[in-house]
Design a protein around this motif. Structure first.
Motif, PDB file in Angstrom:
ATOM      1  N   VAL A  71       0.843  -1.184   0.000  1.00  0.00           N
ATOM      2  CA  VAL A  71       0.000   0.000   0.000  1.00  0.00           C
ATOM      3  C   VAL A  71       0.880   1.237   0.000  1.00  0.00           C
ATOM      4  O   VAL A  71       1.682   1.443   0.893  1.00  0.00           O
ATOM      5  N   GLY A  72       0.752   2.052  -1.015  1.00  0.00           N
ATOM      6  CA  GLY A  72       1.557   3.264  -1.098  1.00  0.00           C
ATOM      7  C   GLY A  72       3.001   2.995  -1.459  1.00  0.00           C
ATOM      8  O   GLY A  72       3.845   3.862  -1.319  1.00  0.00           O
ATOM      9  N   SER A  73       3.336   1.790  -1.954  1.00  0.00           N
ATOM     10  CA  SER A  73       4.711   1.453  -2.275  1.00  0.00           C
ATOM     11  C   SER A  73       4.959   1.694  -3.752  1.00  0.00           C
ATOM     12  O   SER A  73       4.212   2.377  -4.425  1.00  0.00           O
ATOM     13  N   THR A  74       6.028   1.077  -4.260  1.00  0.00           N
ATOM     14  CA  THR A  74       6.419   1.328  -5.627  1.00  0.00           C
ATOM     15  C   THR A  74       5.708   0.388  -6.590  1.00  0.00           C
ATOM     16  O   THR A  74       6.333  -0.387  -7.299  1.00  0.00           O
ATOM     17  N   ALA A  75       4.407   0.431  -6.599  1.00  0.00           N
ATOM     18  CA  ALA A  75       3.649  -0.346  -7.567  1.00  0.00           C
ATOM     19  C   ALA A  75       3.865   0.229  -8.957  1.00  0.00           C
ATOM     20  O   ALA A  75       4.394   1.316  -9.123  1.00  0.00           O
ATOM     21  N   ALA A  76       3.446  -0.525  -9.979  1.00  0.00           N
ATOM     22  CA  ALA A  76       3.633  -0.071 -11.351  1.00  0.00           C
ATOM     23  C   ALA A  76       3.003   1.300 -11.548  1.00  0.00           C
ATOM     24  O   ALA A  76       1.914   1.583 -11.073  1.00  0.00           O
ATOM     25  N   ALA A  77       3.704   2.164 -12.230  1.00  0.00           N
ATOM     26  CA  ALA A  77       3.202   3.515 -12.465  1.00  0.00           C
ATOM     27  C   ALA A  77       3.638   3.969 -13.848  1.00  0.00           C
ATOM     28  O   ALA A  77       4.684   3.559 -14.344  1.00  0.00           O
ATOM     29  N   ASP A  78       2.813   4.782 -14.498  1.00  0.00           N
ATOM     30  CA  ASP A  78       3.200   5.381 -15.759  1.00  0.00           C
ATOM     31  C   ASP A  78       4.284   6.407 -15.477  1.00  0.00           C
ATOM     32  O   ASP A  78       4.096   7.329 -14.680  1.00  0.00           O
ATOM     33  N   THR A  79       5.424   6.252 -16.114  1.00  0.00           N
ATOM     34  CA  THR A  79       6.537   7.160 -15.895  1.00  0.00           C
ATOM     35  C   THR A  79       6.992   7.743 -17.228  1.00  0.00           C
ATOM     36  O   THR A  79       6.754   7.167 -18.290  1.00  0.00           O
ATOM     37  N   THR A  80       7.662   8.872 -17.149  1.00  0.00           N
ATOM     38  CA  THR A  80       8.267   9.497 -18.321  1.00  0.00           C
ATOM     39  C   THR A  80       9.770   9.470 -18.130  1.00  0.00           C
ATOM     40  O   THR A  80      10.318  10.189 -17.282  1.00  0.00           O
ATOM     41  N   GLU A  81      10.441   8.609 -18.880  1.00  0.00           N
ATOM     42  CA  GLU A  81      11.883   8.465 -18.728  1.00  0.00           C
ATOM     43  C   GLU A  81      12.595   9.706 -19.268  1.00  0.00           C
ATOM     44  O   GLU A  81      12.384  10.119 -20.405  1.00  0.00           O
ATOM     45  N   LYS A  82      13.450  10.287 -18.434  1.00  0.00           N
ATOM     46  CA  LYS A  82      14.211  11.475 -18.809  1.00  0.00           C
ATOM     47  C   LYS A  82      15.653  11.146 -19.171  1.00  0.00           C
ATOM     48  O   LYS A  82      16.263  11.830 -19.988  1.00  0.00           O
ATOM     49  N   LEU A  83      16.198  10.114 -18.539  1.00  0.00           N
ATOM     50  CA  LEU A  83      17.607   9.784 -18.739  1.00  0.00           C
ATOM     51  C   LEU A  83      17.800   8.289 -18.561  1.00  0.00           C
ATOM     52  O   LEU A  83      17.264   7.699 -17.626  1.00  0.00           O
ATOM     53  N   HIS A  84      18.559   7.689 -19.465  1.00  0.00           N
ATOM     54  CA  HIS A  84      18.923   6.276 -19.351  1.00  0.00           C
ATOM     55  C   HIS A  84      20.392   6.145 -19.709  1.00  0.00           C
ATOM     56  O   HIS A  84      20.797   6.434 -20.832  1.00  0.00           O
ATOM     57  N   VAL A  85      21.194   5.737 -18.751  1.00  0.00           N
ATOM     58  CA  VAL A  85      22.629   5.553 -18.940  1.00  0.00           C
ATOM     59  C   VAL A  85      22.893   4.055 -18.961  1.00  0.00           C
ATOM     60  O   VAL A  85      22.796   3.386 -17.922  1.00  0.00           O
ATOM     61  N   ASP A  86      23.219   3.496 -20.149  1.00  0.00           N
ATOM     62  CA  ASP A  86      23.381   2.044 -20.271  1.00  0.00           C
ATOM     63  C   ASP A  86      24.782   1.632 -20.709  1.00  0.00           C
ATOM     64  O   ASP A  86      25.068   0.444 -20.823  1.00  0.00           O
ATOM     65  N   TYR A  87      25.647   2.593 -20.994  1.00  0.00           N
ATOM     66  CA  TYR A  87      27.062   2.367 -21.340  1.00  0.00           C
ATOM     67  C   TYR A  87      27.261   1.537 -22.599  1.00  0.00           C
ATOM     68  O   TYR A  87      28.372   1.051 -22.858  1.00  0.00           O
ATOM     69  N   GLU A  88      26.207   1.387 -23.401  1.00  0.00           N
ATOM     70  CA  GLU A  88      26.347   0.605 -24.624  1.00  0.00           C
ATOM     71  C   GLU A  88      27.193   1.309 -25.673  1.00  0.00           C
ATOM     72  O   GLU A  88      27.565   0.704 -26.685  1.00  0.00           O
TER      73      GLU A  88
END
Length: 269
Positions: free
Chosen positions: A25-42
């Motif tokens: 309850v009130g935890s990190t359940a699935a939520a619609d998010t808008t990704e601003k930054l992704h650092v994957d080192y590829e």
């Protein structure tokens, strides 16, 4: 009144711990998010091909390198700190870290509601034994600019991984025993509402090897989360290795190495 929730039932040092069924309850359940930054080192480079991503200021050639394989791809970043060697120091402290301080997409401010995700591997980590130092090795931070202490951080301490908020003076274990996961990828998620009053929160979730999704670990609710000691223009995140309380004199492990991958910053709805 502030509230703290984790995944077991106990009352310890005035902190209420509740079962997992309640923690959802009130935890990190699935939520619609808008990704601003992704650092994957590829890109195979220390800046992950992201213009403005700060890399380690430590001067030793192996203080920060690109390693392979990565978490789910070909590459990750590896940070190393050896105590007593100035080549593994930055701003006079034993640390080697990357940061989003110069990236608008990696910053936060009062009123923001954001999600921070990262995967970390404790490489060849010497585990704790009775009599060893109990100081923590910080692997991820949410920082205020202006040389302020972090708003939160995650650290390996003894044989656990803990989440701490210094200005709230609260700390909670989020991985009870890290020993089975040395040289394996662990994933963490921190949701935060950044406020100067008592309406903020930190919500931490963990995905261990073999788990298909994040599991709620701890929630700090109804707390002021944006509380720099000195004036701050913004907040940002850092990852790598920072060993603020360790020293050779204390008998701390001389060298530590961590790897990070798939660092994400997203806006929550």
């Amino acid at each position: 009144m502030s509230k703290v929730r984790t995944m077991s039932m106990a009352l310890c040092a005035g902190v209420l711990l509740v079962p997992a069924a309640v923690a959802v309850v009130g935890s990190t359940a699935a939520a619609d998010t808008t990704e601003k930054l992704h650092v994957d080192y590829e890109s195979g480079t220390l800046d992950s091909g992201v213009d403005g991503l700060s890399t380690s200021a430590a001067t030793a050639p192996d203080a920060s390198v690109v390693a392979r394989p990565g978490h789910e791809g070909s590459y990750a970043v590896q940070h190393k700190v050896t105590l007593g060697d100035p080549g593994y120091e930055s701003n006079g402290a034993p640390r080697s870290e990357s940061a989003t301080d110069l990236l608008p997409a990696g910053r936060f401010d009062v009123g923001d509601e954001q999600r921070y995700e990262f995967s970390v591997l404790l490489k060849d980590w010497k585990t704790y034994a009775p009599g060893d130092s109990e100081a923590g090795d910080i692997v991820f931070q949410g920082k205020h600019s202006g040389g302020n202490p972090p708003a939160f951080y995650l650290m390996a301490q003894r044989n656990a991984i803990a989440f701490r908020s210094p200005h709230l003076d609260r700390q909670s274990t989020v991985v009870e025993d890290l020993r089975p996961y040395v040289n394996r990828w662990l994933s963490f998620r921190v949701d935060a509402r950044w406020t100067t009053d008592g309406t903020g929160y930190f919500k931490v979730s963990v995905r261990l090897p073999g788990q298909s999704d994040y599991q709620p670990a701890v929630v700090y609710e109804d707390v002021p989360t944006y509380q720099p000691e000195n004036p701050a223009e913004h907040g940002y995140v850092k990852w790598g290795l920072y060993r603020p309380s360790q020293s050779i004199e204390n008998g701390d492990e001389l060298t530590r190495i961590v790897q990070h991958d798939d660092i994400r910053v997203s806006d929550l709805p």
